[in-house]
Design a protein around this motif. Structure first.
Motif, PDB file in Angstrom:
ATOM      1  N   VAL A   1       0.834  -1.196   0.000  1.00 56.31           N
ATOM      2  CA  VAL A   1       0.000   0.000   0.000  1.00 56.31           C
ATOM      3  C   VAL A   1       0.880   1.262   0.000  1.00 56.31           C
ATOM      4  CG1 VAL A   1      -0.240   0.057   2.529  1.00 56.31           C
ATOM      5  CG2 VAL A   1      -2.012   1.102   1.097  1.00 56.31           C
ATOM      6  N   ASP A   2       0.448   2.241  -0.769  1.00 52.54           N
ATOM      7  CA  ASP A   2       1.142   3.528  -0.879  1.00 52.54           C
ATOM      8  C   ASP A   2       2.475   3.473  -1.626  1.00 52.54           C
ATOM      9  OD1 ASP A   2      -0.798   5.020   0.240  1.00 52.54           O
ATOM     10  OD2 ASP A   2       0.102   5.145   2.239  1.00 52.54           O
ATOM     11  N   HIS A   3       2.803   2.332  -2.206  1.00 54.43           N
ATOM     12  CA  HIS A   3       4.054   2.283  -2.958  1.00 54.43           C
ATOM     13  C   HIS A   3       3.887   2.850  -4.363  1.00 54.43           C
ATOM     14  CE1 HIS A   3       6.816  -0.506  -0.417  1.00 54.43           C
ATOM     15  NE2 HIS A   3       6.296   0.490   0.268  1.00 54.43           N
ATOM     16  N   GLY A   4       2.614   3.095  -4.746  1.00 55.85           N
ATOM     17  CA  GLY A   4       2.398   3.818  -6.015  1.00 55.85           C
ATOM     18  C   GLY A   4       1.721   3.036  -7.127  1.00 55.85           C
ATOM     19  N   LYS A   5       0.944   2.005  -6.789  1.00 55.67           N
ATOM     20  CA  LYS A   5       0.251   1.212  -7.823  1.00 55.67           C
ATOM     21  C   LYS A   5      -0.700   2.077  -8.646  1.00 55.67           C
ATOM     22  CE  LYS A   5      -1.430  -1.522  -4.670  1.00 55.67           C
ATOM     23  NZ  LYS A   5      -0.676  -1.067  -3.472  1.00 55.67           N
ATOM     24  N   THR A   6      -1.563   2.797  -7.924  1.00 55.05           N
ATOM     25  CA  THR A   6      -2.545   3.638  -8.618  1.00 55.05           C
ATOM     26  C   THR A   6      -1.848   4.730  -9.419  1.00 55.05           C
ATOM     27  OG1 THR A   6      -4.082   3.186  -6.822  1.00 55.05           O
ATOM     28  CG2 THR A   6      -4.644   5.002  -8.271  1.00 55.05           C
ATOM     29  N   SER A   7      -0.847   5.355  -8.793  1.00 56.69           N
ATOM     30  CA  SER A   7      -0.116   6.423  -9.491  1.00 56.69           C
ATOM     31  C   SER A   7       0.549   5.893 -10.753  1.00 56.69           C
ATOM     32  CB  SER A   7       0.955   7.022  -8.583  1.00 56.69           C
ATOM     33  OG  SER A   7       0.408   7.386  -7.349  1.00 56.69           O
ATOM     34  N   LEU A   8       1.076   4.679 -10.663  1.00 58.45           N
ATOM     35  CA  LEU A   8       1.746   4.112 -11.825  1.00 58.45           C
ATOM     36  C   LEU A   8       0.747   3.871 -12.965  1.00 58.45           C
ATOM     37  CD1 LEU A   8       4.416   3.012 -13.020  1.00 58.45           C
ATOM     38  CD2 LEU A   8       3.764   0.769 -12.167  1.00 58.45           C
TER      39      LEU A   8
ATOM     40  N   ILE B   1      11.749   6.914  -7.487  1.00 55.57           N
ATOM     41  CA  ILE B   1      13.196   7.146  -7.559  1.00 55.57           C
ATOM     42  C   ILE B   1      13.516   8.634  -7.502  1.00 55.57           C
ATOM     43  CG2 ILE B   1      14.077   5.022  -8.675  1.00 55.57           C
ATOM     44  CD1 ILE B   1      13.815   6.872 -11.315  1.00 55.57           C
ATOM     45  N   ASP B   2      12.483   9.471  -7.615  1.00 61.35           N
ATOM     46  CA  ASP B   2      12.700  10.918  -7.511  1.00 61.35           C
ATOM     47  C   ASP B   2      12.908  11.356  -6.060  1.00 61.35           C
ATOM     48  OD1 ASP B   2       9.715  12.057  -6.564  1.00 61.35           O
ATOM     49  OD2 ASP B   2       9.703  10.147  -7.620  1.00 61.35           O
ATOM     50  N   ARG B   3      12.499  10.503  -5.128  1.00 59.75           N
ATOM     51  CA  ARG B   3      12.633  10.880  -3.705  1.00 59.75           C
ATOM     52  C   ARG B   3      14.096  10.968  -3.281  1.00 59.75           C
ATOM     53  NH1 ARG B   3       7.938   9.144  -0.360  1.00 59.75           N
ATOM     54  NH2 ARG B   3       6.347  10.570  -1.148  1.00 59.75           N
TER      55      ARG B   3
ATOM     56  N   SER C   1       9.439   6.830 -11.879  1.00 54.58           N
ATOM     57  CA  SER C   1       8.800   7.777 -10.978  1.00 54.58           C
ATOM     58  C   SER C   1       7.401   7.993 -11.530  1.00 54.58           C
ATOM     59  CB  SER C   1       9.563   9.099 -10.907  1.00 54.58           C
ATOM     60  OG  SER C   1       8.727  10.052 -10.262  1.00 54.58           O
ATOM     61  N   ALA C   2       6.444   7.371 -10.857  1.00 58.11           N
ATOM     62  CA  ALA C   2       5.058   7.496 -11.316  1.00 58.11           C
ATOM     63  C   ALA C   2       4.627   8.948 -11.222  1.00 58.11           C
ATOM     64  CB  ALA C   2       4.144   6.607 -10.480  1.00 58.11           C
ATOM     65  N   LEU C   3       5.147   9.641 -10.208  1.00 61.65           N
ATOM     66  CA  LEU C   3       4.767  11.029  -9.971  1.00 61.65           C
ATOM     67  C   LEU C   3       5.225  11.925 -11.121  1.00 61.65           C
ATOM     68  CD1 LEU C   3       3.435  12.605  -7.539  1.00 61.65           C
ATOM     69  CD2 LEU C   3       5.750  13.373  -7.032  1.00 61.65           C
TER      70      LEU C   3
HETATM   71  P1  GDP Z   1      -1.000   2.702  -3.932  1.00 58.52           P
HETATM   72  O1  GDP Z   1      -1.578   2.597  -2.577  1.00 58.52           O
HETATM   73  O2  GDP Z   1       0.066   1.679  -4.149  1.00 58.52           O
HETATM   74  O3  GDP Z   1      -2.008   2.738  -5.019  1.00 58.52           O
HETATM   75  O4  GDP Z   1      -0.202   4.100  -3.969  1.00 58.52           O
HETATM   76  P2  GDP Z   1      -0.639   5.483  -4.577  1.00 58.52           P
HETATM   77  O5  GDP Z   1      -0.514   5.476  -6.060  1.00 58.52           O
HETATM   78  O6  GDP Z   1      -1.941   5.882  -4.014  1.00 58.52           O
HETATM   79  O7  GDP Z   1       0.514   6.431  -4.038  1.00 58.52           O
HETATM   80  C1  GDP Z   1       0.722   6.646  -2.664  1.00 58.52           C
HETATM   81  C2  GDP Z   1       1.400   7.986  -2.469  1.00 58.52           C
HETATM   82  O8  GDP Z   1       2.702   7.970  -3.044  1.00 58.52           O
HETATM   83  C3  GDP Z   1       0.669   9.132  -3.115  1.00 58.52           C
HETATM   84  O9  GDP Z   1       0.723  10.238  -2.262  1.00 58.52           O
HETATM   85  C4  GDP Z   1       1.461   9.407  -4.369  1.00 58.52           C
HETATM   86  O10 GDP Z   1       1.384  10.738  -4.785  1.00 58.52           O
HETATM   87  C5  GDP Z   1       2.850   9.054  -3.942  1.00 58.52           C
HETATM   88  N1  GDP Z   1       3.673   8.600  -5.074  1.00 58.52           N
HETATM   89  C6  GDP Z   1       3.365   7.655  -5.960  1.00 58.52           C
HETATM   90  N2  GDP Z   1       4.343   7.505  -6.868  1.00 58.52           N
HETATM   91  C7  GDP Z   1       5.297   8.394  -6.542  1.00 58.52           C
HETATM   92  C8  GDP Z   1       6.576   8.729  -7.107  1.00 58.52           C
HETATM   93  O11 GDP Z   1       7.036   8.190  -8.107  1.00 58.52           O
HETATM   94  N3  GDP Z   1       7.287   9.688  -6.462  1.00 58.52           N
HETATM   95  C9  GDP Z   1       6.823  10.323  -5.347  1.00 58.52           C
HETATM   96  N4  GDP Z   1       7.604  11.221  -4.802  1.00 58.52           N
HETATM   97  N5  GDP Z   1       5.639  10.035  -4.817  1.00 58.52           N
HETATM   98  C10 GDP Z   1       4.878   9.088  -5.386  1.00 58.52           C
END
Ligand code: GDP
Ligand code: MG
Length: 461
Positions: free
Chosen positions: A180-187, A280-282, A314-316
């Motif tokens: 959770v929060d690792h960025g699945k949805t963002s990706l 990876i942008d972090r 970097s999904a972001l």
């Molecule tokens: P999920 O729970 O795996 O679906 O994760 P989310 O896509 O909801 O992302 C969780 C948080 O991580 C959100 O606040 C995103 O904005 C942030 N996030 C996702 N991808 C990246 C990334 O590549 N870089 C950074 N800095 N933040 C990211």
């Protein structure tokens, strides 16, 4: 010095990866899959082996040469099926001696004698296995072939395996998994944003639970359903719908409990993993730590001598997405995914709901065959005739081939995620299938209740 992967070397030899893997197994060299890297020594042995093949035309080598000409060993069978085999005598899995004698036009007594020679004592009415029949036929100088049997499942659907010549390349179906929060949805969003350009008229993209992207003219299908749920509910029903798992791991967080869970799901389903090393942008991203942790959990990426591809993204910021998609296509190519577009569709329900204005709607993944508006369909305990089909761009479409996710309208009820569906020629068949299923479900429920009430009885004694 350079190491090569199985598929790279196979390309060099102009043979299929499968064939090379078989050869490696024969040589007692363990490789896991097409992506495995080979030691220099092994490559040397193979080069020698495949170099020699050209010079020694004994029977085995000739076949190998033939294989070398055909890129894919499956093409050989295809070739064989297309030529000459039409006149071969076809024999079923088991056959009575009498019938067999008629087919190969030999006396029953002659056959019985030959059978006795093999230590098999049979009368004219007794059945013999195909293998025995083939041996006897060969003694008469006759080659026979096994008759194709139509396989049907319990609901009468044709489950005969597709003929090789009917199979066409199909796109890969991908599930994204990770903590959770690792960025699945963002990706998934980033992939859509960068690669889905066509939008529904009016600019609103309807979300159907799956997305499709195109890269270099090749399609990739992504399921939006969180990978874990998809795996647990669907795999429990024996449905495996994904070809490749994308394991999202945040570079600033590393391997976490759900990462480990995702790894074990993918391993149980025996599907390849591609690691998307996200965030990876972090500033505090630590890719090396993540790679180390992955290796501790059985995911050996390339740098660690394994064969799992790791794509930094970097999904972001939308960085590394193209590379990730290219890696998906690479792995998909190796998997040689195929389907037969020329038959009635079947597949799996990905999600379904009751829409106030549209009635029951279901997003389904067509795994094989082609689905058309107007087709009758049985999906879990629902049936109906397809009134409309909407693709992942929110467009109404009339026809959809293998590895396409579409939303369908026209069902009688709401099926469940993970239910399988089949298109049928007639409405009647779809309805009958569903009635059969419902009866079966009721019986199962009744049995369950019966069991409970018995237990309850004992409780009171
Ligand atoms: P999920 O729970 O795996 O679906 O994760 P989310 O896509 O909801 O992302 C969780 C948080 O991580 C959100 O606040 C995103 O904005 C942030 N996030 C996702 N991808 C990246 C990334 O590549 N870089 C950074 N800095 N933040 C990211
Ligand atoms: Mg999410």
């Amino acid at each position: 010095m350079s190491k090569l992967r199985v598929y790279q070397l196979a390309k060099e030899f102009d043979i299929s990866s499968k064939e090379l893997i078989n050869r490696l197994v024969e040589l007692g060299i363990t490789v896991t899959n097409h992506m495995s890297t080979l030691e220099e020594e092994t490559i040397g042995i193979l080069k020698e082996l495949y170099g020699k093949v050209e010079e020694e035309p004994d029977e085995k080598k000739v076949t190998e040469k033939k294989n070398k000409k055909n890129k894919d060993s499956s093409e050989i069978t295809e070739h064989k099926e297309q030529n000459g085999d039409k006149n071969m005598i076809k024999i079923p899995e088991t056959i009575a001696v009498q019938e067999f004698s008629e087919k190969i036009e030999k006396n029953v007594s002659q056959i019985i004698t030959k059978l006795m020679g093999l230590g098999v004592f049979a009368t004219a009415n007794q059945e013999i296995d195909f293998d025995v029949a083939a041996t006897i036929a060969l003694e008469f100088g006759i080659e026979i072939e096994k008759e194709e049997v139509k396989e049907e499942n319990e609901f009468g659907f044709d489950q005969t395996p597709d003929k090789l010549e009917d199979l066409k390349e199909r796109p890969p179906v991908i599930t994204v998994m990770g903590h959770v929060d690792h960025g699945k949805t963002s990706l998934l969003d980033a992939i859509r944003d960068t690669h889905v350009t066509e939008r529904e008229a009016g600019g609103i993209t309807q979300h159907i639970g799956a997305s499709e992207v195109e890269l270099n003219g090749k399609r990739i299908v992504f399921l939006d359903t969180p990978g874990h749920a998809a795996f647990t509910s669907m795999r429990a029903r024996g449905a495996s719908i994904t070809d490749i798992a994308i394991l999202v791991v945040a570079a600033d967080d590393g391997v976490m409990p759900q990462t480990i869970e995702a790894i074990s799901h993918a391993k149980a389903a025996n599907i390849p993993i591609i690691v998307a090393l996200n965030k990876i942008d972090r500033p505090n991203a630590n890719p090396d730590k993540v790679k180390q942790e992955l290796s501790e959990n059985g995911v050996l990426i390339e740098e660690w001598g394994g064969d799992v591809i790791c794509a930094p993204v970097s999904a972001l910021k939308g960085e590394g997405i193209d590379n990730l998609l290219e890696m998906i296509l690479l792995v998909a190519e190796i998997l040689e995914l195929k389907a037969n577009p020329n038959k009635l569709a079947f597949g799996t329900v990905i999600e379904a709901k009751l829409d106030k204005s549209r009635g029951p709607v279901a997003t389904i993944l067509i795994q094989n065959g082609t689905l058309k508006v107007g087709d009758s369909i049985a999906a879990g305990a629902a049936y109906g005739r397809i009134r409309a089909m909407i693709n992942s761009l929110g467009k109404n479409i009339k026809i959809a081939g293998p590895a396409t996710a579409v939303e369908i309208l026209g069902l009688s009820d709401v099926p469940e995620a993970g239910d399988s569906f089949n298109a049928t020629k007639e409405d009647k068949v779809a309805r009958q299938v569903v009635e059969k299923r419902r009866t079966k479900m009721r019986e199962e429920n009744l049995n369950a209740t019966a069991k409970v009430s018995l237990e309850d009885l004992f409780k009171h004694i």
